[in-house]
Motif scaffolding. Sequence first.
Motif, PDB file in Angstrom:
ATOM      1  N   LEU A  66       0.827  -1.205   0.000  1.00 43.24           N
ATOM      2  CA  LEU A  66       0.000   0.000   0.000  1.00 43.24           C
ATOM      3  C   LEU A  66       0.863   1.257   0.000  1.00 43.24           C
ATOM      4  O   LEU A  66       0.577   2.230  -0.701  1.00 43.24           O
ATOM      5  CB  LEU A  66      -0.926  -0.002   1.215  1.00 43.24           C
ATOM      6  N   LEU A  67       1.918   1.242   0.792  1.00 45.44           N
ATOM      7  CA  LEU A  67       2.790   2.409   0.856  1.00 45.44           C
ATOM      8  C   LEU A  67       3.484   2.648  -0.475  1.00 45.44           C
ATOM      9  O   LEU A  67       3.598   3.801  -0.926  1.00 45.44           O
ATOM     10  CB  LEU A  67       3.824   2.232   1.974  1.00 45.44           C
ATOM     11  N   ARG A  68       3.932   1.602  -1.135  1.00 46.31           N
ATOM     12  CA  ARG A  68       4.556   1.759  -2.452  1.00 46.31           C
ATOM     13  C   ARG A  68       3.571   2.348  -3.458  1.00 46.31           C
ATOM     14  O   ARG A  68       3.945   3.168  -4.306  1.00 46.31           O
ATOM     15  CB  ARG A  68       5.058   0.402  -2.960  1.00 46.31           C
ATOM     16  N   LEU A  69       2.319   1.939  -3.363  1.00 44.68           N
ATOM     17  CA  LEU A  69       1.307   2.490  -4.263  1.00 44.68           C
ATOM     18  C   LEU A  69       1.100   3.974  -4.007  1.00 44.68           C
ATOM     19  O   LEU A  69       0.898   4.754  -4.944  1.00 44.68           O
ATOM     20  CB  LEU A  69      -0.015   1.736  -4.093  1.00 44.68           C
ATOM     21  N   ALA A  70       1.144   4.366  -2.735  1.00 41.31           N
ATOM     22  CA  ALA A  70       0.992   5.780  -2.396  1.00 41.31           C
ATOM     23  C   ALA A  70       2.130   6.611  -2.956  1.00 41.31           C
ATOM     24  O   ALA A  70       1.943   7.789  -3.299  1.00 41.31           O
ATOM     25  CB  ALA A  70       0.917   5.950  -0.879  1.00 41.31           C
ATOM     26  N   GLU A  71       3.294   6.021  -3.064  1.00 42.78           N
ATOM     27  CA  GLU A  71       4.486   6.750  -3.476  1.00 42.78           C
ATOM     28  C   GLU A  71       4.712   6.746  -4.987  1.00 42.78           C
ATOM     29  O   GLU A  71       5.687   7.321  -5.461  1.00 42.78           O
ATOM     30  CB  GLU A  71       5.708   6.141  -2.781  1.00 42.78           C
ATOM     31  N   SER A  72       3.811   6.098  -5.740  1.00 40.24           N
ATOM     32  CA  SER A  72       4.022   5.995  -7.182  1.00 40.24           C
ATOM     33  C   SER A  72       2.681   5.991  -7.899  1.00 40.24           C
ATOM     34  O   SER A  72       1.618   5.930  -7.285  1.00 40.24           O
ATOM     35  CB  SER A  72       4.779   4.707  -7.519  1.00 40.24           C
ATOM     36  N   ASP A  73       2.739   6.024  -9.210  1.00 40.92           N
ATOM     37  CA  ASP A  73       1.527   5.907 -10.010  1.00 40.92           C
ATOM     38  C   ASP A  73       1.454   4.541 -10.684  1.00 40.92           C
ATOM     39  O   ASP A  73       0.730   4.348 -11.671  1.00 40.92           O
ATOM     40  CB  ASP A  73       1.452   7.016 -11.057  1.00 40.92           C
ATOM     41  N   ARG A  74       2.164   3.579 -10.135  1.00 38.39           N
ATOM     42  CA  ARG A  74       2.115   2.229 -10.682  1.00 38.39           C
ATOM     43  C   ARG A  74       0.774   1.574 -10.341  1.00 38.39           C
ATOM     44  O   ARG A  74       0.214   1.798  -9.285  1.00 38.39           O
ATOM     45  CB  ARG A  74       3.261   1.386 -10.120  1.00 38.39           C
ATOM     46  N   TYR A  75       0.266   0.798 -11.241  1.00 33.31           N
ATOM     47  CA  TYR A  75      -0.993   0.063 -11.085  1.00 33.31           C
ATOM     48  C   TYR A  75      -2.198   0.987 -10.934  1.00 33.31           C
ATOM     49  O   TYR A  75      -3.190   0.619 -10.290  1.00 33.31           O
ATOM     50  CB  TYR A  75      -0.917  -0.895  -9.894  1.00 33.31           C
ATOM     51  N   VAL A  76      -2.142   2.175 -11.514  1.00 27.67           N
ATOM     52  CA  VAL A  76      -3.304   3.062 -11.478  1.00 27.67           C
ATOM     53  C   VAL A  76      -4.446   2.432 -12.276  1.00 27.67           C
ATOM     54  O   VAL A  76      -4.242   1.904 -13.361  1.00 27.67           O
ATOM     55  CB  VAL A  76      -2.943   4.450 -12.036  1.00 27.67           C
ATOM     56  N   ARG A  77      -5.640   2.488 -11.711  1.00 28.97           N
ATOM     57  CA  ARG A  77      -6.855   1.904 -12.286  1.00 28.97           C
ATOM     58  C   ARG A  77      -6.663   0.430 -12.622  1.00 28.97           C
ATOM     59  O   ARG A  77      -7.032  -0.046 -13.697  1.00 28.97           O
ATOM     60  CB  ARG A  77      -7.317   2.703 -13.501  1.00 28.97           C
ATOM     61  N   THR A  78      -6.100  -0.268 -11.646  1.00 35.87           N
ATOM     62  CA  THR A  78      -5.788  -1.687 -11.811  1.00 35.87           C
ATOM     63  C   THR A  78      -6.144  -2.431 -10.530  1.00 35.87           C
ATOM     64  O   THR A  78      -5.965  -1.919  -9.423  1.00 35.87           O
ATOM     65  CB  THR A  78      -4.290  -1.886 -12.110  1.00 35.87           C
ATOM     66  N   VAL A  79      -6.616  -3.655 -10.700  1.00 41.08           N
ATOM     67  CA  VAL A  79      -6.798  -4.578  -9.579  1.00 41.08           C
ATOM     68  C   VAL A  79      -5.552  -5.441  -9.499  1.00 41.08           C
ATOM     69  O   VAL A  79      -5.115  -6.007 -10.512  1.00 41.08           O
ATOM     70  CB  VAL A  79      -8.041  -5.459  -9.784  1.00 41.08           C
ATOM     71  N   ILE A  80      -4.964  -5.534  -8.315  1.00 39.56           N
ATOM     72  CA  ILE A  80      -3.760  -6.349  -8.153  1.00 39.56           C
ATOM     73  C   ILE A  80      -3.954  -7.358  -7.020  1.00 39.56           C
ATOM     74  O   ILE A  80      -4.708  -7.123  -6.076  1.00 39.56           O
ATOM     75  CB  ILE A  80      -2.508  -5.489  -7.872  1.00 39.56           C
ATOM     76  N   GLY A  81      -3.260  -8.467  -7.150  1.00 37.24           N
ATOM     77  CA  GLY A  81      -3.176  -9.443  -6.072  1.00 37.24           C
ATOM     78  C   GLY A  81      -1.802  -9.379  -5.451  1.00 37.24           C
ATOM     79  O   GLY A  81      -0.817  -9.054  -6.126  1.00 37.24           O
ATOM     80  N   ILE A  82      -1.728  -9.671  -4.158  1.00 38.88           N
ATOM     81  CA  ILE A  82      -0.446  -9.688  -3.452  1.00 38.88           C
ATOM     82  C   ILE A  82      -0.386 -10.936  -2.587  1.00 38.88           C
ATOM     83  O   ILE A  82      -1.337 -11.251  -1.863  1.00 38.88           O
ATOM     84  CB  ILE A  82      -0.239  -8.420  -2.602  1.00 38.88           C
TER      85      ILE A  82
END
Length: 231
Positions: A194-210
């Motif tokens: 979640l923090l990495r997503l906050a710091e970047s625009d990677r996976y914008v408008r995307t559903v991801i699994g972790i």
Amino acid sequence: MRIVIFGANGPTGRLLTTQALEAGHDIVAFTRRPDEFPMAHDRLTTVGGDVYDPAAVEQVVAGADTILSALGVPFSRKPITTYSAGIGNIVAAMHRHAVRRIAVVSSSAVDPHPYPDAGFVFNRMLQPFITGILGKTLYGDMRAMEALLTASDLDWTIVRPSGLFDLPHITDYTVATQRADGRFTSRADLAACLLRLAESDRYVRTVIGIVTTTDNPGMLDLIRAEAFGKS
């Protein structure tokens, strides 16, 4: 960066708050029980409020750079609306205050599928019971939340962890679009993602699994801890 964390007082939310502070961000922790929130920091603002309250939500969204939702509620046979109503209020406030970036925690169980290594009992008995009976109302509300986000024009990312468990450290976790193959996700890894997503625009408008691929728990231990509240 000013990050607002909803569900900050939950197990994942607390880890996320700690990691975000360690990364140097200014954090607003939104929780229904601020007196129980265990952290204090000069870059941390703890706000008491309920996601069902549009005014309280709007107060913290104003001035934010990024919104992260680690909202979580227990299984219940009764209708659950926390995810859809809460995110609905958050999305409305984001539109009013021109805040674009949001990442939310959902679950891989909103789209259950068999796992080749899980065997008959898990795939044909346990998973259908958890997703279709025990967690039916919870996962239904998560689906409604996802539909609300995907219909918006925000820069959203939906994060679907698998069975959550605790580890004391972040691992070399795996992320994949839509679905990651694996049955377990540590909360530390979920918070880091979640923090990495906050710091970047990677996976914008995307559903991801972790998924976490090391130090996974046994299936019975996970079910006891997560589904039935036993340690």
